[in-house]
Scaffold this motif. Structure first.
Motif, PDB file in Angstrom:
ATOM      1  N   GLY A 198       0.781  -1.236   0.000  1.00  0.00           N
ATOM      2  CA  GLY A 198       0.000   0.000   0.000  1.00  0.00           C
ATOM      3  C   GLY A 198       0.806   1.276   0.000  1.00  0.00           C
ATOM      4  N   LEU A 199       2.119   1.198  -0.175  1.00  0.00           N
ATOM      5  CA  LEU A 199       2.960   2.391  -0.200  1.00  0.00           C
ATOM      6  C   LEU A 199       3.112   2.892  -1.637  1.00  0.00           C
ATOM      7  N   THR A 200       3.181   4.191  -1.805  1.00  0.00           N
ATOM      8  CA  THR A 200       3.440   4.797  -3.106  1.00  0.00           C
ATOM      9  C   THR A 200       4.937   5.019  -3.250  1.00  0.00           C
ATOM     10  N   VAL A 201       5.501   4.573  -4.368  1.00  0.00           N
ATOM     11  CA  VAL A 201       6.941   4.712  -4.598  1.00  0.00           C
ATOM     12  C   VAL A 201       7.168   5.935  -5.481  1.00  0.00           C
ATOM     13  N   VAL A 202       7.871   6.917  -4.928  1.00  0.00           N
ATOM     14  CA  VAL A 202       8.120   8.192  -5.606  1.00  0.00           C
ATOM     15  C   VAL A 202       9.607   8.305  -5.925  1.00  0.00           C
ATOM     16  N   GLY A 203       9.928   8.385  -7.196  1.00  0.00           N
ATOM     17  CA  GLY A 203      11.317   8.530  -7.606  1.00  0.00           C
ATOM     18  C   GLY A 203      11.675   9.988  -7.844  1.00  0.00           C
ATOM     19  N   LEU A 204      12.873  10.397  -7.413  1.00  0.00           N
ATOM     20  CA  LEU A 204      13.326  11.770  -7.623  1.00  0.00           C
ATOM     21  C   LEU A 204      14.145  11.819  -8.909  1.00  0.00           C
ATOM     22  N   ALA A 205      13.738  12.690  -9.826  1.00  0.00           N
ATOM     23  CA  ALA A 205      14.411  12.779 -11.119  1.00  0.00           C
ATOM     24  C   ALA A 205      14.330  14.210 -11.631  1.00  0.00           C
ATOM     25  N   ALA A 206      15.425  14.662 -12.252  1.00  0.00           N
ATOM     26  CA  ALA A 206      15.452  16.026 -12.773  1.00  0.00           C
ATOM     27  C   ALA A 206      14.408  16.239 -13.857  1.00  0.00           C
ATOM     28  N   ASP A 207      14.052  15.173 -14.575  1.00  0.00           N
ATOM     29  CA  ASP A 207      13.049  15.277 -15.646  1.00  0.00           C
ATOM     30  C   ASP A 207      11.703  14.700 -15.210  1.00  0.00           C
ATOM     31  N   GLY A 208      11.415  14.743 -13.922  1.00  0.00           N
ATOM     32  CA  GLY A 208      10.168  14.184 -13.409  1.00  0.00           C
ATOM     33  C   GLY A 208       8.936  14.879 -13.950  1.00  0.00           C
ATOM     34  N   ASP A 209       7.818  14.177 -13.933  1.00  0.00           N
ATOM     35  CA  ASP A 209       6.560  14.702 -14.490  1.00  0.00           C
ATOM     36  C   ASP A 209       5.835  15.630 -13.526  1.00  0.00           C
ATOM     37  N   VAL A 210       6.092  15.509 -12.242  1.00  0.00           N
ATOM     38  CA  VAL A 210       5.378  16.293 -11.232  1.00  0.00           C
ATOM     39  C   VAL A 210       6.390  17.091 -10.415  1.00  0.00           C
ATOM     40  N   GLU A 211       6.035  18.338 -10.095  1.00  0.00           N
ATOM     41  CA  GLU A 211       6.888  19.136  -9.229  1.00  0.00           C
ATOM     42  C   GLU A 211       6.560  18.834  -7.770  1.00  0.00           C
ATOM     43  N   LEU A 212       7.565  18.968  -6.925  1.00  0.00           N
ATOM     44  CA  LEU A 212       7.437  18.565  -5.532  1.00  0.00           C
ATOM     45  C   LEU A 212       6.264  19.244  -4.836  1.00  0.00           C
ATOM     46  N   GLN A 213       6.066  20.536  -5.043  1.00  0.00           N
ATOM     47  CA  GLN A 213       5.009  21.245  -4.338  1.00  0.00           C
ATOM     48  C   GLN A 213       3.611  20.779  -4.737  1.00  0.00           C
ATOM     49  N   ASP A 214       3.504  20.064  -5.868  1.00  0.00           N
ATOM     50  CA  ASP A 214       2.204  19.568  -6.322  1.00  0.00           C
ATOM     51  C   ASP A 214       1.941  18.120  -5.903  1.00  0.00           C
ATOM     52  N   LEU A 215       2.857  17.535  -5.161  1.00  0.00           N
ATOM     53  CA  LEU A 215       2.742  16.117  -4.816  1.00  0.00           C
ATOM     54  C   LEU A 215       1.954  15.946  -3.521  1.00  0.00           C
ATOM     55  N   GLU A 216       0.678  15.655  -3.648  1.00  0.00           N
ATOM     56  CA  GLU A 216      -0.193  15.488  -2.471  1.00  0.00           C
ATOM     57  C   GLU A 216       0.033  14.156  -1.771  1.00  0.00           C
ATOM     58  N   LEU A 217       0.623  13.194  -2.473  1.00  0.00           N
ATOM     59  CA  LEU A 217       0.774  11.845  -1.926  1.00  0.00           C
ATOM     60  C   LEU A 217       1.742  11.787  -0.739  1.00  0.00           C
ATOM     61  N   LEU A 218       2.529  12.831  -0.531  1.00  0.00           N
ATOM     62  CA  LEU A 218       3.508  12.796   0.553  1.00  0.00           C
ATOM     63  C   LEU A 218       2.880  12.728   1.938  1.00  0.00           C
ATOM     64  N   SER A 219       1.606  13.045   2.024  1.00  0.00           N
ATOM     65  CA  SER A 219       0.941  12.984   3.329  1.00  0.00           C
ATOM     66  C   SER A 219       0.537  11.565   3.703  1.00  0.00           C
ATOM     67  N   GLY A 220       0.668  10.612   2.767  1.00  0.00           N
ATOM     68  CA  GLY A 220       0.295   9.229   3.028  1.00  0.00           C
ATOM     69  C   GLY A 220       1.509   8.315   3.074  1.00  0.00           C
ATOM     70  N   PRO A 221       1.288   6.992   3.028  1.00  0.00           N
ATOM     71  CA  PRO A 221       2.410   6.037   3.052  1.00  0.00           C
ATOM     72  C   PRO A 221       3.230   6.133   1.770  1.00  0.00           C
ATOM     73  N   VAL A 222       4.508   6.399   1.910  1.00  0.00           N
ATOM     74  CA  VAL A 222       5.307   6.680   0.725  1.00  0.00           C
ATOM     75  C   VAL A 222       6.747   6.217   0.903  1.00  0.00           C
ATOM     76  N   VAL A 223       7.352   5.839  -0.228  1.00  0.00           N
ATOM     77  CA  VAL A 223       8.785   5.541  -0.286  1.00  0.00           C
ATOM     78  C   VAL A 223       9.411   6.546  -1.242  1.00  0.00           C
TER      79      VAL A 223
END
Length: 318
Positions: free
Chosen positions: A242-267
């Protein structure tokens, strides 16, 4: 003849002129030589003999220790006067301090001995050939610190810990990060922002060495680090849990400030500064996120990038 001999003796013993002095040797001999060393360091003392016997057994056991795949983790050695003193100052776990017999007792040696004594770390006296052998000929300068093998957690343990605390898991995984100082910085950030642990690959990755311990500034004592035999499979197991896996990449599709998933279970997965995420790990991630950098920097190292995202996660969870 006898009279002449007596006169010569008298002339010899009653020599006229200035008396030759000691050149300050007697005065220097009366000067203090610093604090009395611990019993383990005093030659002839019972504790010194016991320490020497322990050192010989430790050296012998280390020489018989198996190597290669399947072997258990071995103790790490920090060699050299400055590195040993710095490691002891940083409270890095230690099982023994080896001190060379008849070593020149300078300030660094005295501080190392005192720090070890204050922490209750055994002081073992060893001959130089023994220290040369256990350090594989490195320039140990008569001081060697032995660090116990780090006890890695299982990746599942990090989720269990979060659950036990009644919190959504917040985990950082490192992909291809080989600098122990980066690992130590990530461990420190995880501790600062309420994370539950760090996952590193078993091979071709930094481990919890003395350098990582030092950079973590003591937080490695309370933040678990897990080793994954296969990082991709571990991330897939987290996804099934049930964890969301978030990869950090310079060419990522989403900007950090728009990532709402960080408030939940995340890697949060951070790659190396040069290569970024590996192909398989990048494809496994649920989404790839970029950190806005208006200053124009091309990339951030894993320690800094993870710290930025962990702060954002902590802010959203507050």
């Amino acid at each position: 003849m006898a009279g002449n001999s007596q006169r010569r003796n008298r002339r010899t013993t009653n020599k006229k002129g200035a008396t030759v002095g000691s050149g300050g040797q007697r005065r220097r001999g009366l000067e203090g030589k610093g604090p009395t060393p611990p019993a383990e360091m005093r030659k002839g003392h019972k504790k010194n003999r016991v320490a020497n016997a322990q050192a010989k057994r430790a050296v012998s056991a280390q020489s018989r220790r198996p190597s290669g795949r399947g072997a258990k983790a071995t103790a790490e050695l920090v060699v050299g006067r400055n590195p040993v003193v710095e490691a002891l100052r940083a409270d890095i776990p230690a099982t023994a301090v080896y001190v060379q017999q008849y070593i020149e007792n300078d300030d660094r040696v005295r501080e190392a001995v005192q720090l070890a004594a204050d922490r209750g770390v055994p002081l073992l006296e060893a001959a130089r050939p023994e220290l040369d052998r256990i350090t594989a000929g490195l320039n140990h300068q008569g001081l060697v610190l032995q660090i116990p093998p780090y006890e890695y957690a299982h990746p599942d343990d990090l989720v269990v810990e979060a659950t036990d605390r009644g919190e959504d898991p917040l985990i950082v995984a490192l992909d291809g990060v080989t600098d122990p100082r980066n690992l130590g910085a990530v461990v420190r950030s995880v501790a600062a922002f309420g994370g539950h642990g760090v996952v590193v690959p078993e091979r071709r990755a930094a481990g919890m060495t003395a350098g990582a311990w030092k950079t973590s500034a003591g937080t490695a004592a309370r933040v678990p680090v897990a080793r994954a035999t296969n990082l991709t499979r571990t991330l897939e197991a987290y996804q099934k849990a049930g964890l969301t896996v978030v990869g950090l990449a310079a060419d990522g599709d989403v900007e950090l400030q728009d990532l709402e998933l960080l408030s939940g279970p995340v890697v949060i997965v951070a790659g190396s500064e040069g290569k970024g995420l590996s192909r398989l790990v990048g494809e496994t991630c649920d989404l790839r996120v970029r950190i806005p950098m208006p200053g124009g920097a091309e990339s951030l190292n894993a320690g800094v990038a993870a710290g930025v995202v962990l702060y954002e996660a902590s802010r959203r969870r507050a």
